[in-house]
Scaffold this active site. Sequence first.
Site, PDB file in Angstrom:
ATOM      1  N   LYS A  45       0.815  -1.196   0.000  1.00 18.20           N
ATOM      2  CA  LYS A  45       0.000   0.000   0.000  1.00 18.20           C
ATOM      3  C   LYS A  45       0.862   1.266   0.000  1.00 18.20           C
ATOM      4  O   LYS A  45       0.390   2.340  -0.335  1.00 18.20           O
ATOM      5  CB  LYS A  45      -0.871   0.030   1.271  1.00 18.20           C
ATOM      6  CG  LYS A  45      -1.833  -1.101   1.416  1.00 18.20           C
ATOM      7  CD  LYS A  45      -2.560  -0.918   2.803  1.00 18.20           C
ATOM      8  CE  LYS A  45      -3.258  -2.147   3.260  1.00 18.20           C
ATOM      9  NZ  LYS A  45      -3.764  -2.018   4.646  1.00 18.20           N
ATOM     10  N   GLU A 101       7.968   2.699  -5.914  1.00 15.91           N
ATOM     11  CA  GLU A 101       8.059   2.207  -4.523  1.00 15.91           C
ATOM     12  C   GLU A 101       8.038   3.388  -3.552  1.00 15.91           C
ATOM     13  O   GLU A 101       8.499   4.494  -3.895  1.00 15.91           O
ATOM     14  CB  GLU A 101       9.394   1.475  -4.339  1.00 15.91           C
ATOM     15  CG  GLU A 101       9.291  -0.027  -4.406  1.00 15.91           C
ATOM     16  CD  GLU A 101       8.841  -0.671  -3.104  1.00 15.91           C
ATOM     17  OE1 GLU A 101       8.015  -0.071  -2.373  1.00 15.91           O
ATOM     18  OE2 GLU A 101       9.313  -1.772  -2.816  1.00 15.91           O
ATOM     19  N   ASP A 102       7.585   3.150  -2.345  1.00 11.54           N
ATOM     20  CA  ASP A 102       7.656   4.193  -1.319  1.00 11.54           C
ATOM     21  C   ASP A 102       9.087   4.373  -0.809  1.00 11.54           C
ATOM     22  O   ASP A 102       9.609   5.473  -0.753  1.00 11.54           O
ATOM     23  CB  ASP A 102       6.695   3.886  -0.146  1.00 11.54           C
ATOM     24  CG  ASP A 102       6.870   2.488   0.443  1.00 11.54           C
ATOM     25  OD1 ASP A 102       7.676   1.682  -0.082  1.00 11.54           O
ATOM     26  OD2 ASP A 102       6.188   2.192   1.443  1.00 11.54           O
ATOM     27  N   ASP A 105      14.843   0.076   1.529  1.00 14.10           N
ATOM     28  CA  ASP A 105      15.521  -0.033   2.824  1.00 14.10           C
ATOM     29  C   ASP A 105      16.662  -1.046   2.656  1.00 14.10           C
ATOM     30  O   ASP A 105      17.744  -0.691   2.191  1.00 14.10           O
ATOM     31  CB  ASP A 105      14.458  -0.464   3.847  1.00 14.10           C
ATOM     32  CG  ASP A 105      14.946  -0.576   5.276  1.00 14.10           C
ATOM     33  OD1 ASP A 105      15.989   0.005   5.600  1.00 14.10           O
ATOM     34  OD2 ASP A 105      14.285  -1.253   6.086  1.00 14.10           O
ATOM     35  N   LYS A 133      17.032   4.490   2.102  1.00 11.30           N
ATOM     36  CA  LYS A 133      17.912   4.446   3.285  1.00 11.30           C
ATOM     37  C   LYS A 133      19.147   3.654   2.877  1.00 11.30           C
ATOM     38  O   LYS A 133      19.257   2.464   3.174  1.00 11.30           O
ATOM     39  CB  LYS A 133      17.222   3.700   4.427  1.00 11.30           C
ATOM     40  CG  LYS A 133      16.068   4.388   5.097  1.00 11.30           C
ATOM     41  CD  LYS A 133      15.646   3.550   6.325  1.00 11.30           C
ATOM     42  CE  LYS A 133      14.167   3.589   6.548  1.00 11.30           C
ATOM     43  NZ  LYS A 133      13.715   2.675   7.606  1.00 11.30           N
ATOM     44  N   ARG A 167      -0.380   6.304   8.049  1.00  5.90           N
ATOM     45  CA  ARG A 167      -0.206   6.282   6.600  1.00  5.90           C
ATOM     46  C   ARG A 167      -0.675   7.570   5.920  1.00  5.90           C
ATOM     47  O   ARG A 167      -0.137   7.975   4.897  1.00  5.90           O
ATOM     48  CB  ARG A 167      -0.990   5.101   6.031  1.00  5.90           C
ATOM     49  CG  ARG A 167      -0.372   4.473   4.834  1.00  5.90           C
ATOM     50  CD  ARG A 167      -1.265   3.389   4.279  1.00  5.90           C
ATOM     51  NE  ARG A 167      -1.098   2.070   4.857  1.00  5.90           N
ATOM     52  CZ  ARG A 167      -0.061   1.267   4.631  1.00  5.90           C
ATOM     53  NH1 ARG A 167       0.915   1.667   3.859  1.00  5.90           N
ATOM     54  NH2 ARG A 167      -0.012   0.076   5.169  1.00  5.90           N
TER      55      ARG A 167
HETATM   56  P1  IMP Z   1      13.266  -3.506   1.954  1.00  2.00           P
HETATM   57  O1  IMP Z   1      12.880  -4.805   1.333  1.00  2.00           O
HETATM   58  O2  IMP Z   1      14.006  -3.701   3.254  1.00  2.00           O
HETATM   59  O3  IMP Z   1      14.007  -2.585   1.030  1.00  2.00           O
HETATM   60  O4  IMP Z   1      11.962  -2.807   2.446  1.00  2.00           O
HETATM   61  C1  IMP Z   1      11.059  -2.274   1.629  1.00  2.00           C
HETATM   62  C2  IMP Z   1       9.721  -2.146   2.310  1.00  2.00           C
HETATM   63  O5  IMP Z   1       9.807  -2.075   3.748  1.00  2.00           O
HETATM   64  C3  IMP Z   1       9.113  -0.843   1.873  1.00  2.00           C
HETATM   65  O6  IMP Z   1       8.405  -0.994   0.668  1.00  2.00           O
HETATM   66  C4  IMP Z   1       8.246  -0.509   3.055  1.00  2.00           C
HETATM   67  O7  IMP Z   1       6.998  -1.144   2.919  1.00  2.00           O
HETATM   68  C5  IMP Z   1       8.955  -1.086   4.244  1.00  2.00           C
HETATM   69  N1  IMP Z   1       9.764  -0.061   4.958  1.00  2.00           N
HETATM   70  C6  IMP Z   1      11.105  -0.015   5.087  1.00  2.00           C
HETATM   71  N2  IMP Z   1      11.492   1.036   5.823  1.00  2.00           N
HETATM   72  C7  IMP Z   1      10.358   1.691   6.164  1.00  2.00           C
HETATM   73  C8  IMP Z   1      10.091   2.879   6.943  1.00  2.00           C
HETATM   74  O8  IMP Z   1      10.986   3.574   7.460  1.00  2.00           O
HETATM   75  N3  IMP Z   1       8.792   3.213   7.081  1.00  2.00           N
HETATM   76  C9  IMP Z   1       7.767   2.497   6.530  1.00  2.00           C
HETATM   77  N4  IMP Z   1       7.971   1.402   5.797  1.00  2.00           N
HETATM   78  C10 IMP Z   1       9.254   0.987   5.619  1.00  2.00           C
END
Ligand code: IMP
Length: 182
Positions: A45, A101-102, A105, A133, A167
Amino acid sequence: MRVPSSIERVLLDEETIAGRVRELAAQISADYDDADALMLVGVLKGAFIFMADLSRRLTIVHHVDFIALSSYSRGATSTGAVRLIMDTRASVTGRHVLIVEDIVDTGYTLDYLLRNFRAREPASLRACALLSKSARRQVDVPVDYVGFEIPDVWVVGYGLDYADRFRTLPYIAALKREVYAR
Ligand code: IMP
């Protein structure tokens, strides 16, 4: 502006976000000027607000579509296991696809998505993330368009949540560490 007590500080206010979204839209519109219709694929979402704002700023022909993922997480810590639980309505084969993507991370989610979509042979495939990040990256994944680099804090608002809360805050804010302590 009333800020919830779980919020540590506002990192990006509405004007700052809107300005950067305009810049990203201008850049994407220029880059895809010669391409056949662009297909934006928003990741639910978290990306729904960014997707709505970005798509309305594009000056090129484009379609919007969405996918949803389930990622197995422990609290605020991603385990790296990702699964597609809702696919796009339209086929991506032969299309110019931009994943929206939002936040990136660890990079596991985007890495999974790029592999999954590449296997369907789109005409081109790129990724756009509002936030990154970089300090937490575990996989070296290419992100073609990044709105903002942010520090290693849990952020909420403008589509991003913590346990489905916060959100719809209009700004992006860091949660107090004691709320998400990992
Ligand atoms: P990744 O797979 O670790 O890169 O994480 C990606 C997903 O983790 C994002 O699409 C978010 O849904 C969630 N996410 C990672 N960091 C945050 C944050 O600081 N706030 C909210 N959602 C996050």
